[in-house]
Design a protein around this motif. Structure first.
Motif, PDB file in Angstrom:
ATOM      1  N   GLU A   9       0.736  -1.148  -0.026  1.00 44.01           N
ATOM      2  CA  GLU A   9      -0.140  -0.087  -0.006  1.00 44.01           C
ATOM      3  C   GLU A   9       0.922   1.290  -0.168  1.00 44.01           C
ATOM      4  O   GLU A   9       1.874   1.170   0.638  1.00 44.01           O
ATOM      5  CB  GLU A   9      -1.022  -0.049   1.399  1.00 44.01           C
ATOM      6  N   ARG A  13      -2.511   5.566   2.339  1.00 40.78           N
ATOM      7  CA  ARG A  13      -3.712   5.210   1.574  1.00 40.78           C
ATOM      8  C   ARG A  13      -4.791   5.381   2.481  1.00 40.78           C
ATOM      9  O   ARG A  13      -5.814   5.892   2.384  1.00 40.78           O
ATOM     10  CB  ARG A  13      -3.449   3.942   0.959  1.00 40.78           C
ATOM     11  N   ARG A  14      -4.640   4.698   3.762  1.00 36.33           N
ATOM     12  CA  ARG A  14      -5.968   4.732   4.422  1.00 36.33           C
ATOM     13  C   ARG A  14      -6.190   5.859   5.395  1.00 36.33           C
ATOM     14  O   ARG A  14      -7.297   6.504   5.384  1.00 36.33           O
ATOM     15  CB  ARG A  14      -5.400   3.588   5.841  1.00 36.33           C
ATOM     16  N   ASN A  17      -8.034   7.911   2.738  1.00 37.21           N
ATOM     17  CA  ASN A  17      -9.523   7.076   2.428  1.00 37.21           C
ATOM     18  C   ASN A  17     -10.537   7.625   3.753  1.00 37.21           C
ATOM     19  O   ASN A  17     -11.678   7.927   3.396  1.00 37.21           O
ATOM     20  CB  ASN A  17      -9.503   5.626   2.520  1.00 37.21           C
ATOM     21  N   ASP A  18      -9.696   7.768   4.690  1.00 31.93           N
ATOM     22  CA  ASP A  18     -10.533   8.066   6.108  1.00 31.93           C
ATOM     23  C   ASP A  18     -10.818   9.665   6.140  1.00 31.93           C
ATOM     24  O   ASP A  18     -11.789   9.863   6.568  1.00 31.93           O
ATOM     25  CB  ASP A  18      -9.774   7.542   7.352  1.00 31.93           C
ATOM     26  N   HIS A  21     -14.457  10.421   5.170  1.00 34.16           N
ATOM     27  CA  HIS A  21     -15.447  10.126   6.269  1.00 34.16           C
ATOM     28  C   HIS A  21     -15.108  10.838   7.512  1.00 34.16           C
ATOM     29  O   HIS A  21     -15.687  10.599   8.404  1.00 34.16           O
ATOM     30  CB  HIS A  21     -15.070   8.682   6.557  1.00 34.16           C
TER      31      HIS A  21
END
Length: 430
Positions: A9, A13-14, A17-18, A21
């Motif tokens: 990854e 990345r995370r 992405n978060d 939200h």
């Protein structure tokens, strides 16, 4: 069983992405009361805010935010609390749901400890009490809302969510220091009601943040007028300026350019931020999906009629600053060109003078060289004469006078050739 696949990854990345939200809308239940406070956080660190939020959570026995968090929501029992920190401002949202009696008679803030409220930052930009009611719970007809809850002020409002609710406000600060917003739920669900409340709060917050640029624009306008007049005087003086006046004019232009650049550096961020906030307000208004209420000014019309001219004023001042800076730069460039041309003429005259002096020096050197040939020849021939006389004394048959006479042209020629060869060697080395 699915195979265990390990991906290489991207490191963030995370996190990226978060981010999509982050800061979710809080669901809202009808009936309910929501109090919203937004303040400028330029003098308050995230650590200080987390400590303050932690104190409130401790008072209610709830979990505090973790280190590094900049948005946080928690159920405190009698009310729901949300904290969000943004670039320029932070916000606290307090919500309680269920039957609450007369609208605006009290608020969710009444459930908070008084000593905690006293610690709220002092740079409050927006404070609003919102009441969410169902149709059946509305104590008065819609046409009497302004007189009953908004002090008789003109209302701004519309049906929102394409008719699933109605929102009304007057965008005024009432006696308790809070603005008021009334939302009537016709057929909204909990999540839609939460989204609509959040959008209404954001419209008011971004509206106030956009307005921060207006006092700046008004305060800088007189300075721009003075700079414009001074630039006009300087450009007029340039056309008839003498050579001796050019350095003083260039100094004044440089100082004027520094003043304008300093003003630009102080205001450019504020004006750019105001434009961005204005666009956010217009976007949030569009997300309300308004339907007009007869006789009530809708939100989009209020924004365009009240906030639009203020933003045009700010944009006009910002554009005037940039144009003035460009004019000063052009005037400075023209004057520097004149000064450079004057310097070039002076340098050319200096070079011509140096060339003349070099030519004279060369003539003088040639004259001195000729004298040097004569002097060296004289002394050398004298030595030859003495040598001839010495030989005659020793018995050698020689005529000293004849030897001396013959030596003169020979020695002169040899000395001249030697000096010429030496001069060529020196010039070659140079």
């Amino acid at each position: 069983m699915a195979p265990d696949i390990r991906l290489n990854e991207y490191p963030q990345r995370r996190l990226l992405n978060d981010e999509a939200h982050a800061r979710p809308f809080e669901p809202a239940t009808t009936p309910g009361q929501v109090s919203y406070i937004a303040y400028l956080n330029r003098n308050v660190s995230a650590e200080q805010e987390r400590w303050l939020v932690g104190e409130l959570c401790a008072w209610f026995g709830a979990a505090a935010p973790e280190a590094g968090q900049v948005h946080f929501s928690v159920d405190l029992g009698p009310l729901r609390f949300k904290w969000a920190r943004h670039t320029e401002f932070s916000s606290f949202t307090f919500s309680r749901y269920g039957a609450t009696g007369e609208p605006f008679a009290d608020s969710a803030l009444s459930l908070l400890p008084a000593d905690w409220l006293a610690q709220l930052p002092g740079n409050v930009l927006l404070a609003t009490h919102a009441v969410l009611l169902a149709d059946a719970d509305l104590p008065v007809p819609l046409e009497e809302i302004g007189a009953r809850y908004f002090g008789g002020h003109d209302l701004i409002g519309a049906q929102i969510g394409e008719g699933s609710g109605t929102a009304c406000t007057d965008f005024r600060i009432h006696a308790d220091g809070f603005a008021r917003c009334l939302v009537i739920d016709h057929s909204m669900g909990r999540r839609q009601a939460g989204r609509m409340l959040q959008r209404l709060f954001e419209i008011d917050t971004y509206r106030m943040l956009a307005f921060l640029a207006l006092p700046v624009a008004k305060s800088i306008s007189p300075e721009l007028n003075d700079a414009d007049r001074e630039l006009a005087e300087l450009t007029t003086a340039m056309s008839s300026a003498r050579q001796d006046d050019e350095p003083a004019l260039l100094d004044r232009l440089t100082k004027l350019a520094a003043r304008i650049e300093s003003a630009l550096s102080l205001t450019d961020y504020r004006f750019s931020a105001a434009h961005a906030y204005y666009e956010l307000v217009r976007r949030r208004v569009g997300e309300l999906r308004e339907l007009r209420i007869q006789g009530v000014q809708p939100f989009h019309e209020f924004v365009e009629r009240r906030l639009g001219p203020a933003m045009e004023t700010c944009e006009s001042v910002a554009r005037r600053q940039r144009v003035l800076a460009a004019r000063v730069a052009r005037a400075s460039s023209l004057l520097r060109t004149r000064v450079d041309i004057t310097h070039e003429k002076q340098n050319q005259a200096l070079l011509e003078s140096m060339d003349k002096r070099a030519h004279l020096q060369l003539r003088l050197q040639e004259t001195v060289e000729g004298l040097s040939v004569a002097a060296i020849t004289y002394y050398t021939v004298g030595l030859v004469g003495y040598a001839a006389k010495g030989l005659k004394t020793l018995g050698v048959h020689v005529n000293p006078e004849l030897v001396t006479g013959i030596a003169i042209p020979v020695v002169a020629l040899l000395v001249a050739l030697g000096l010429r060869r030496m001069r060529k060697a020196l010039m070659h080395e140079g």
